[in-house]
Design a protein around this motif. Structure first.
Motif, PDB file in Angstrom:
ATOM      1  N   TYR A 263      -3.300  -2.458   6.995  1.00  0.00           N
ATOM      2  CA  TYR A 263      -2.133  -2.416   7.877  1.00  0.00           C
ATOM      3  C   TYR A 263      -1.522  -1.032   7.897  1.00  0.00           C
ATOM      4  CZ  TYR A 263      -2.086  -7.218   9.351  1.00  0.00           C
ATOM      5  OH  TYR A 263      -2.416  -8.381   9.969  1.00  0.00           O
ATOM      6  N   GLU A 264      -1.620  -0.334   6.765  1.00  0.00           N
ATOM      7  CA  GLU A 264      -1.085   1.028   6.781  1.00  0.00           C
ATOM      8  C   GLU A 264      -1.941   1.919   7.691  1.00  0.00           C
ATOM      9  OE1 GLU A 264      -0.224   2.744   2.976  1.00  0.00           O
ATOM     10  OE2 GLU A 264       0.762   4.481   3.887  1.00  0.00           O
ATOM     11  N   LEU A 265      -3.259   1.683   7.656  1.00  0.00           N
ATOM     12  CA  LEU A 265      -4.119   2.393   8.609  1.00  0.00           C
ATOM     13  C   LEU A 265      -3.646   2.138  10.032  1.00  0.00           C
ATOM     14  CD1 LEU A 265      -7.869   1.918   7.549  1.00  0.00           C
ATOM     15  CD2 LEU A 265      -6.410   3.918   7.237  1.00  0.00           C
ATOM     16  N   GLY A 266      -3.302   0.857  10.286  1.00  0.00           N
ATOM     17  CA  GLY A 266      -2.827   0.489  11.619  1.00  0.00           C
ATOM     18  C   GLY A 266      -1.554   1.225  11.975  1.00  0.00           C
ATOM     19  N   LEU A 267      -0.676   1.352  10.983  1.00  0.00           N
ATOM     20  CA  LEU A 267       0.588   2.057  11.198  1.00  0.00           C
ATOM     21  C   LEU A 267       0.327   3.516  11.568  1.00  0.00           C
ATOM     22  CD1 LEU A 267       3.620   1.511  10.968  1.00  0.00           C
ATOM     23  CD2 LEU A 267       3.501   2.311   8.602  1.00  0.00           C
ATOM     24  N   VAL A 268      -0.550   4.139  10.802  1.00  0.00           N
ATOM     25  CA  VAL A 268      -0.910   5.533  11.085  1.00  0.00           C
ATOM     26  C   VAL A 268      -1.487   5.636  12.496  1.00  0.00           C
ATOM     27  CG1 VAL A 268      -2.436   7.435  10.430  1.00  0.00           C
ATOM     28  CG2 VAL A 268      -1.306   6.072   8.658  1.00  0.00           C
ATOM     29  N   LEU A 269      -2.365   4.702  12.797  1.00  0.00           N
ATOM     30  CA  LEU A 269      -2.982   4.694  14.126  1.00  0.00           C
ATOM     31  C   LEU A 269      -1.932   4.582  15.220  1.00  0.00           C
ATOM     32  CD1 LEU A 269      -5.364   4.435  16.077  1.00  0.00           C
ATOM     33  CD2 LEU A 269      -5.508   2.016  15.493  1.00  0.00           C
ATOM     34  N   PHE A 270      -0.981   3.682  15.025  1.00  0.00           N
ATOM     35  CA  PHE A 270       0.055   3.491  16.041  1.00  0.00           C
ATOM     36  C   PHE A 270       0.846   4.774  16.254  1.00  0.00           C
ATOM     37  CE2 PHE A 270       4.555   2.097  16.952  1.00  0.00           C
ATOM     38  CZ  PHE A 270       4.345   1.971  18.318  1.00  0.00           C
ATOM     39  N   LEU A 271       1.233   5.408  15.125  1.00  0.00           N
ATOM     40  CA  LEU A 271       2.037   6.625  15.250  1.00  0.00           C
ATOM     41  C   LEU A 271       1.283   7.691  16.037  1.00  0.00           C
ATOM     42  CD1 LEU A 271       3.724   6.740  11.743  1.00  0.00           C
ATOM     43  CD2 LEU A 271       4.642   5.934  13.935  1.00  0.00           C
ATOM     44  N   ILE A 272       0.012   7.891  15.671  1.00  0.00           N
ATOM     45  CA  ILE A 272      -0.765   8.931  16.351  1.00  0.00           C
ATOM     46  C   ILE A 272      -0.935   8.590  17.833  1.00  0.00           C
ATOM     47  CG2 ILE A 272      -2.995  10.096  16.474  1.00  0.00           C
ATOM     48  CD1 ILE A 272      -3.270   9.675  13.484  1.00  0.00           C
ATOM     49  N   ALA A 273      -1.328   7.342  18.103  1.00  0.00           N
ATOM     50  CA  ALA A 273      -1.595   6.962  19.493  1.00  0.00           C
ATOM     51  C   ALA A 273      -0.323   7.038  20.333  1.00  0.00           C
ATOM     52  CB  ALA A 273      -2.182   5.550  19.552  1.00  0.00           C
TER      53      ALA A 273
ATOM     54  N   SER B 295       0.820  -1.201   0.000  1.00  0.00           N
ATOM     55  CA  SER B 295       0.000   0.000   0.000  1.00  0.00           C
ATOM     56  C   SER B 295       0.859   1.258   0.000  1.00  0.00           C
ATOM     57  CB  SER B 295      -0.929  -0.025   1.219  1.00  0.00           C
ATOM     58  OG  SER B 295      -1.413   1.249   1.489  1.00  0.00           O
ATOM     59  N   ILE B 296       1.950   1.218   0.795  1.00  0.00           N
ATOM     60  CA  ILE B 296       2.843   2.381   0.830  1.00  0.00           C
ATOM     61  C   ILE B 296       3.419   2.622  -0.555  1.00  0.00           C
ATOM     62  CG2 ILE B 296       4.994   3.295   1.787  1.00  0.00           C
ATOM     63  CD1 ILE B 296       4.437   1.737   4.339  1.00  0.00           C
ATOM     64  N   ARG B 297       3.818   1.522  -1.223  1.00  0.00           N
ATOM     65  CA  ARG B 297       4.382   1.651  -2.568  1.00  0.00           C
ATOM     66  C   ARG B 297       3.353   2.222  -3.537  1.00  0.00           C
ATOM     67  NH1 ARG B 297       5.564  -3.633  -3.516  1.00  0.00           N
ATOM     68  NH2 ARG B 297       6.646  -3.943  -1.541  1.00  0.00           N
ATOM     69  N   GLU B 298       2.142   1.754  -3.424  1.00  0.00           N
ATOM     70  CA  GLU B 298       1.099   2.147  -4.365  1.00  0.00           C
ATOM     71  C   GLU B 298       0.689   3.612  -4.185  1.00  0.00           C
ATOM     72  OE1 GLU B 298      -0.519  -0.142  -6.444  1.00  0.00           O
ATOM     73  OE2 GLU B 298      -2.104   1.165  -7.242  1.00  0.00           O
ATOM     74  N   PHE B 299       0.499   4.016  -2.928  1.00  0.00           N
ATOM     75  CA  PHE B 299      -0.096   5.341  -2.715  1.00  0.00           C
ATOM     76  C   PHE B 299       0.882   6.380  -2.182  1.00  0.00           C
ATOM     77  CE2 PHE B 299      -3.458   2.153  -1.876  1.00  0.00           C
ATOM     78  CZ  PHE B 299      -4.223   2.383  -3.001  1.00  0.00           C
ATOM     79  N   GLY B 300       2.035   5.941  -1.669  1.00  0.00           N
ATOM     80  CA  GLY B 300       2.976   6.904  -1.099  1.00  0.00           C
ATOM     81  C   GLY B 300       2.367   7.661   0.063  1.00  0.00           C
ATOM     82  N   ILE B 301       2.861   8.879   0.225  1.00  0.00           N
ATOM     83  CA  ILE B 301       2.409   9.670   1.352  1.00  0.00           C
ATOM     84  C   ILE B 301       0.962  10.150   1.144  1.00  0.00           C
ATOM     85  CG2 ILE B 301       3.343  11.814   0.405  1.00  0.00           C
ATOM     86  CD1 ILE B 301       3.581  11.046   4.089  1.00  0.00           C
ATOM     87  N   SER B 302       0.541  10.143  -0.116  1.00  0.00           N
ATOM     88  CA  SER B 302      -0.817  10.642  -0.407  1.00  0.00           C
ATOM     89  C   SER B 302      -1.896   9.759   0.221  1.00  0.00           C
ATOM     90  CB  SER B 302      -1.044  10.722  -1.923  1.00  0.00           C
ATOM     91  OG  SER B 302      -1.154   9.417  -2.454  1.00  0.00           O
ATOM     92  N   PHE B 303      -1.478   8.599   0.710  1.00  0.00           N
ATOM     93  CA  PHE B 303      -2.409   7.730   1.437  1.00  0.00           C
ATOM     94  C   PHE B 303      -3.136   8.515   2.514  1.00  0.00           C
ATOM     95  CE2 PHE B 303      -3.183   4.671   4.960  1.00  0.00           C
ATOM     96  CZ  PHE B 303      -3.970   3.756   4.278  1.00  0.00           C
ATOM     97  N   LEU B 304      -2.414   9.458   3.105  1.00  0.00           N
ATOM     98  CA  LEU B 304      -2.968  10.215   4.228  1.00  0.00           C
ATOM     99  C   LEU B 304      -4.115  11.118   3.810  1.00  0.00           C
ATOM    100  CD1 LEU B 304       0.193  11.202   6.298  1.00  0.00           C
ATOM    101  CD2 LEU B 304      -1.513   9.463   6.809  1.00  0.00           C
TER     102      LEU B 304
ATOM    103  N   ARG C 174     -10.127  -0.077  -6.241  1.00  0.00           N
ATOM    104  CA  ARG C 174      -8.812  -0.275  -5.635  1.00  0.00           C
ATOM    105  C   ARG C 174      -8.194   1.041  -5.185  1.00  0.00           C
ATOM    106  NH1 ARG C 174      -5.482  -4.363  -6.514  1.00  0.00           N
ATOM    107  NH2 ARG C 174      -3.820  -3.024  -7.285  1.00  0.00           N
ATOM    108  N   GLN C 175      -9.050   1.895  -4.623  1.00  0.00           N
ATOM    109  CA  GLN C 175      -8.550   3.175  -4.142  1.00  0.00           C
ATOM    110  C   GLN C 175      -8.681   3.220  -2.631  1.00  0.00           C
ATOM    111  OE1 GLN C 175     -10.800   6.626  -4.919  1.00  0.00           O
ATOM    112  NE2 GLN C 175      -8.996   7.903  -5.274  1.00  0.00           N
ATOM    113  N   TYR C 176      -7.554   3.370  -1.965  1.00  0.00           N
ATOM    114  CA  TYR C 176      -7.571   3.333  -0.505  1.00  0.00           C
ATOM    115  C   TYR C 176      -6.881   4.557   0.085  1.00  0.00           C
ATOM    116  CZ  TYR C 176      -8.674  -1.538  -1.430  1.00  0.00           C
ATOM    117  OH  TYR C 176      -9.249  -2.679  -1.884  1.00  0.00           O
ATOM    118  N   GLY C 177      -7.584   5.265   0.922  1.00  0.00           N
ATOM    119  CA  GLY C 177      -6.979   6.429   1.579  1.00  0.00           C
ATOM    120  C   GLY C 177      -7.388   6.488   3.037  1.00  0.00           C
ATOM    121  N   ALA C 178      -6.568   7.186   3.831  1.00  0.00           N
ATOM    122  CA  ALA C 178      -6.806   7.213   5.280  1.00  0.00           C
ATOM    123  C   ALA C 178      -7.692   8.375   5.712  1.00  0.00           C
ATOM    124  CB  ALA C 178      -5.476   7.283   6.022  1.00  0.00           C
ATOM    125  N   LEU C 179      -7.930   9.313   4.786  1.00  0.00           N
ATOM    126  CA  LEU C 179      -8.616  10.540   5.208  1.00  0.00           C
ATOM    127  C   LEU C 179      -9.958  10.312   5.908  1.00  0.00           C
ATOM    128  CD1 LEU C 179      -8.105  13.550   5.272  1.00  0.00           C
ATOM    129  CD2 LEU C 179      -9.497  13.765   3.217  1.00  0.00           C
TER     130      LEU C 179
END
Ligand SMILES: Nc1ncnc2c1ncn2[C@@H]1O[C@H](COP(=O)(O)OP(=O)(O)OP(=O)(O)O)[C@@H](O)[C@H]1O
Ligand SMILES: [Mg+2]
Lengths: 250, 305, 273
Positions: free
Chosen positions: B272-282, B42-51, B61-66
């Motif tokens: 899992y990338e959502l999880g990563l973002v969640l971990f960083l914030i928490a 997912s990181i490879r596919e969307f880069g930082i724009s995932f956020l 097949r479009q996934y974003g965290a916003l």
């Protein structure tokens, strides 16, 4: 002018533990009354009953009467009592979050004075009475922590005097201070008794002998003996008093 | 036969203990690394724009965290606002007013609140909160109860449940801060004739600001990380936008909701990338919270999540 | 110095202050009372319903008993791994590590404690490449409990007065002897309380198990391993609402167990008076 204070059968307890038993004591107007006694005998507890501070501690209860100029303080509003009966603590406790000026002015502000000029004027007057003005007049807007301990204690005295009390309670006011600051405080007490009734707790018998007109000896929560300071120190009636003032106390 | 000296035993013991520390830290690093590796596609596919990709659309097949960031920040915001206002005032009450037995009973009750499992909170929320919100709002919505709103499920329900779950933390930490504020300063205020309220404002609150801030950060961390109760009441709709009553998703609730089913690989990576973002914030919020709290007590308020 | 009368306003303000505090405190305990009431009433009714009817009694008790046993085994196994490891690490950080190292360890533990519980399940799921078993569940619980155990134990151990420790060392005791004869006994009661708090939270924890056990078991039809919290969650998540009696019964049982553990923790940690 000071007013007379009188305790009648004051008993105090923390939870179930009795700390004071039926203490009766007259504290005449415009005199210095010293309270002496070994550690833990209830001296602090006693004077905290006089300005109704005792009851603010969790688990604290009391009975008996305290009369200020003949009126029971336990029938008055506690905030009014504390305004008339000021207190100095054994460790200087100026508000660390306020400037020197605000420390002195805060009591007046609490009691409704808003006018800045009058606040400054009253603060100056109080600082002069506490013999601190000359030392702080150029630093009024600094935090109180820049002052030495002795100066902080006088700041606390100024803070107490600013609200124009009639009685000033002092709980070992010099016990944490150096000899020179102690001397300054003692001279101050001599000066202040012209306008206020003063009750001072002290461990220092010489200090009691120097400043007090009247002295009361406490032991184990009881008032053992009271009298003029000279009488109590030279011709004690009770053996326990005699032992204590002659330093024979074990 | 050589004798092992006392010194040797001591060294061995210290070594074993140090190894335990390393195991714990290693487990943490392994966890973080696993999250990163699992989200690599997912990181490879969307880069930082995932956020800031504003949609979560498996069909395209479009996934974003916003949408989830939106849901998480809003629900956690509601929660910390509720818990902050109620919790801080309660902490003041428990230290300043009332008789002692009542204070200790109430403190005990609030601690019980901290120990209740989130799934039980979920049951309660479904039984009580969702119906209340539904009753209060369905009138206003009139006939327009669409797929995204109504019937009580949504952001508000999630925020309220989180608020209740976060409150014991705020109360415990704030109470501890008040207890460690200097007593002689408060007595100085009272001796000047200050009322309770004036004493608190003048001589207590200035010393507990940090503690309160710390408790709110700990609360935020817990609100972000809570998955189970929220996912039961928030409605599970990944949308950025939509008001308080709208159905939504948080980072954590999305994970709880989706991961219990079978999902395609890229979506798994995105989860899992959502999880990563969640971990960083928490972790940031939790670390911040702890950094503000100098003195600690053994209290449930300090347990995270 | 003149007196300004200002009494009524201040009194009113103080009265308002006291009323707001009382109101807010009531609001704070209201959710708990509501929760205990709603789940208590529904749960008792459900238990009576299930066990009152001869037909459902056997099935219900079988389901509840197996879920309960599985819960307790999972919790016990995780405790058995996480506690010794965590307490050992805490002994290191509180007794051996220097000031800087201790602070660093605490900082790292704080960051790791920020790991939301659901993530530990996800991590273990990947690490064991999707194998769903009780072992995976236990590992997931351990992974997210560990930093918390270290942190809780550390703060209890750090509170042991340095004077005691130095006193023991001055008598010629070794560090190990000091730890077992002085540090742990002094901290004992508080340590047990802190650890019981952790256990109370662990028994009801759902999220770490969710990914592993639910994804692996329920939906693939091999509902072999389902501890109590997980059963509850699956039922709720699938139904979308609370409709089955058994859900209330389970919620009540779970609540009762956890409140009991909490009560035990408080009882152990009570101050002797
Ligand atoms: N908050 C409290 N709760 C319970 N007991 C207390 C409390 N404060 C004081 N005591 C007890 O009351 C007794 C009298 O205390 P008090 O402070 O009045 O003594 P004191 O004569 O002023 O002693 P010192 O000379 O050391 O200042 C002591 O035995 C003390 O342990
Ligand atoms: Mg004293």
């Amino acid at each position: 002018m000071g007013k007379a204070l009188e305790a009648r059968g004051v008993s105090a307890r923390f939870n179930e533990q009795v700390i004071l038993r039926e203490v009766t004591l007259q504290m005449p107007a415009n005199q210095v009354t010293a309270i002496i006694g070994p550690p833990g005998c209830g001296k602090s507890t006693f004077i905290r009953c006089l300005n109704r501070l005792h009851e603010t501690t969790p688990g604290a209860t009391l009975s008996g009467e305290v009369l200020l100029d003949g009126h029971s303080v336990y029938d008055m509003d506690p905030t009014e009592v504390r305004r008339s009966v000021a207190m100095i603590f054994h460790r200087p406790n100026p508000f660390p979050t306020m400037s020197i000026l605000d420390n002195v002015a805060v009591g007046l502000r609490l009691h409704g004075l808003r006018n800045r000029a009058r606040l400054a004027e009253s603060a100056e007057q109080a600082l002069r009475r506490a013999a601190l003005w000359d030392e702080v007049k150029d630093r009024l807007h600094l935090y109180s922590s820049v002052l030495s301990l002795g100066q902080q204690q006088r700041l606390c005295i100024a803070r107490a005097l600013a609200i124009d009390p009639v009685v000033v309670l002092m709980d070992e006011p010099a016990s944490t201070l150096d000899p020179l600051s102690t001397l300054v405080i003692e001279e101050l007490i001599e000066e202040l008794k012209r306008q206020y009734t003063i009750i001072i707790v002290t461990h220092n018998l010489q200090q009691a002998a120097r400043v007090a007109d009247k002295t009361a000896f406490f032991l184990d929560g009881e008032m053992i003996e009271q009298g003029t300071t000279t009488a109590l120190f030279t011709t004690p009636q009770d053996k326990r008093t005699a032992d204590y003032v002659t330093g024979r106390f074990g | 036969m050589r004798q092992v000296s006392a010194r040797g035993w001591n060294g061995l013991f210290a070594g074993v203990l140090a190894a335990c520390v390393l195991v714990v830290i290693g487990a943490g690093i392994l966890a973080l690394a696993t999250l990163i590796v699992a989200s690599a596609p997912s990181i490879r596919e969307f880069g930082i724009s995932f956020l800031w990709i504003p949609a979560w659309n498996p069909l395209h097949r479009q996934y974003g965290a916003l949408p989830f960031l939106y849901g998480s920040f809003l629900t956690a915001g509601i929660a910390v606002l509720l818990a902050g206002v109620i919790g801080v005032t309660t902490a003041v009450a428990l230290t300043q007013i009332g008789v002692r037995w009542l204070r200790s009973v109430l403190s005990l009750l609030l601690e019980v609140l901290a120990v209740i499992p989130s799934v039980v909170y979920g049951v309660w929320a479904l039984l009580v909160i969702v119906p209340i919100i539904a009753r209060l709002t369905d009138h206003q919505a009139g006939g327009s109860v669409g797929a995204f709103t109504g019937s009580g499920f949504g952001m508000l329900a999630g925020g309220v449940v989180l608020g209740v779950m976060v409150m014991p933390t705020v109360v415990a930490v704030t109470r501890e801060a008040i207890a460690s504020a200097p007593k002689d300063i408060a007595e100085a205020a009272m001796a000047l004739g200050a009322t309770r309220q004036e004493t608190v404002a003048l001589a207590v609150m200035p010393f507990v600001r940090k503690g309160i801030l710390g408790s709110l950060y700990l609360g935020l961390a817990r609100a972000f990380g809570e998955a189970v109760a929220v996912s039961l009441v928030i409605g599970n709709q990944p949308r950025s936008g939509g008001g308080l009553l709208g159905r939504a998703s948080t980072l954590a609730s999305m994970l709880a909701h989706t991961l219990s089913g079978t999902v395609p690989p890229l979506q798994t990576a995105a989860l899992y990338e959502l999880g990563l973002v969640l971990f960083l914030i928490a972790a940031v919020f939790y670390g911040l919270g702890r950094s503000y709290i100098a003195r600690e007590a053994i209290s449930l308020g300090f347990l995270p999540w | 110095m003149t007196r300004v009368s200002y009494k009524t306003g201040r009194k009113l303000k103080n009265a308002l202050f006291v009323s707001i505090l009382s109101l807010m405190t009531s609001l704070a305990v209201l959710p708990l009372l509501s929760l205990l009431w709603s789940i208590g009433v529904q749960g008792v009714a459900a238990l009576v319903g299930l066990f009152g009817a001869p037909l459902s009694r056997g099935a219900a008790s079988a389901v509840l008993a197996s879920a309960l046993v599985q819960s307790l085994i999972t919790a016990a196994a995780s405790v058995a791994i996480a506690m010794p490891l965590g307490v050992a690490a805490a002994i290191y950080s509180s007794q051996y590590a220097g000031l800087r190292a201790g602070r660093t360890i605490r900082f790292i533990m704080d960051i790791l404690s920020g790991l939301p519980s659901i993530l530990s399940g996800m991590v273990v799921f990947v690490l064991l490449s999707g194998v769903s078993s009780m072992l995976a569940g236990v590992l997931a619980l351990v992974l997210y409990m560990l930093p918390v155990v270290v942190r809780m134990a550390d703060q209890v151990l750090v509170a042991v007065p340095v004077a005691y420790i130095e006193g023991s060392l001055a008598l010629g005791a070794s560090r190990i002897q000091t730890i077992f004869a002085v540090v742990l006994p002094t901290a004992g009661k508080n340590l047990v309380t802190a650890l019981l708090f952790v256990v109370a939270r662990m028994v009801g924890e759902t999220a770490p198990l969710l990914v592993i056990l639910d994804g692996g078991a329920t939906f693939q039809g091999k509902a072999g391993f389902q501890p109590l919290p997980l059963r509850l969650y699956s039922a709720l998540a699938q139904g979308g609402s609370v409709s089955h009696q058994i859900v209330y019964a389970e919620a009540l049982i779970l609540l009762a167990i956890i409140v009991a553990v909490y009560g035990l923790a408080r009882w152990v940690g009570r101050s002797d008076r």
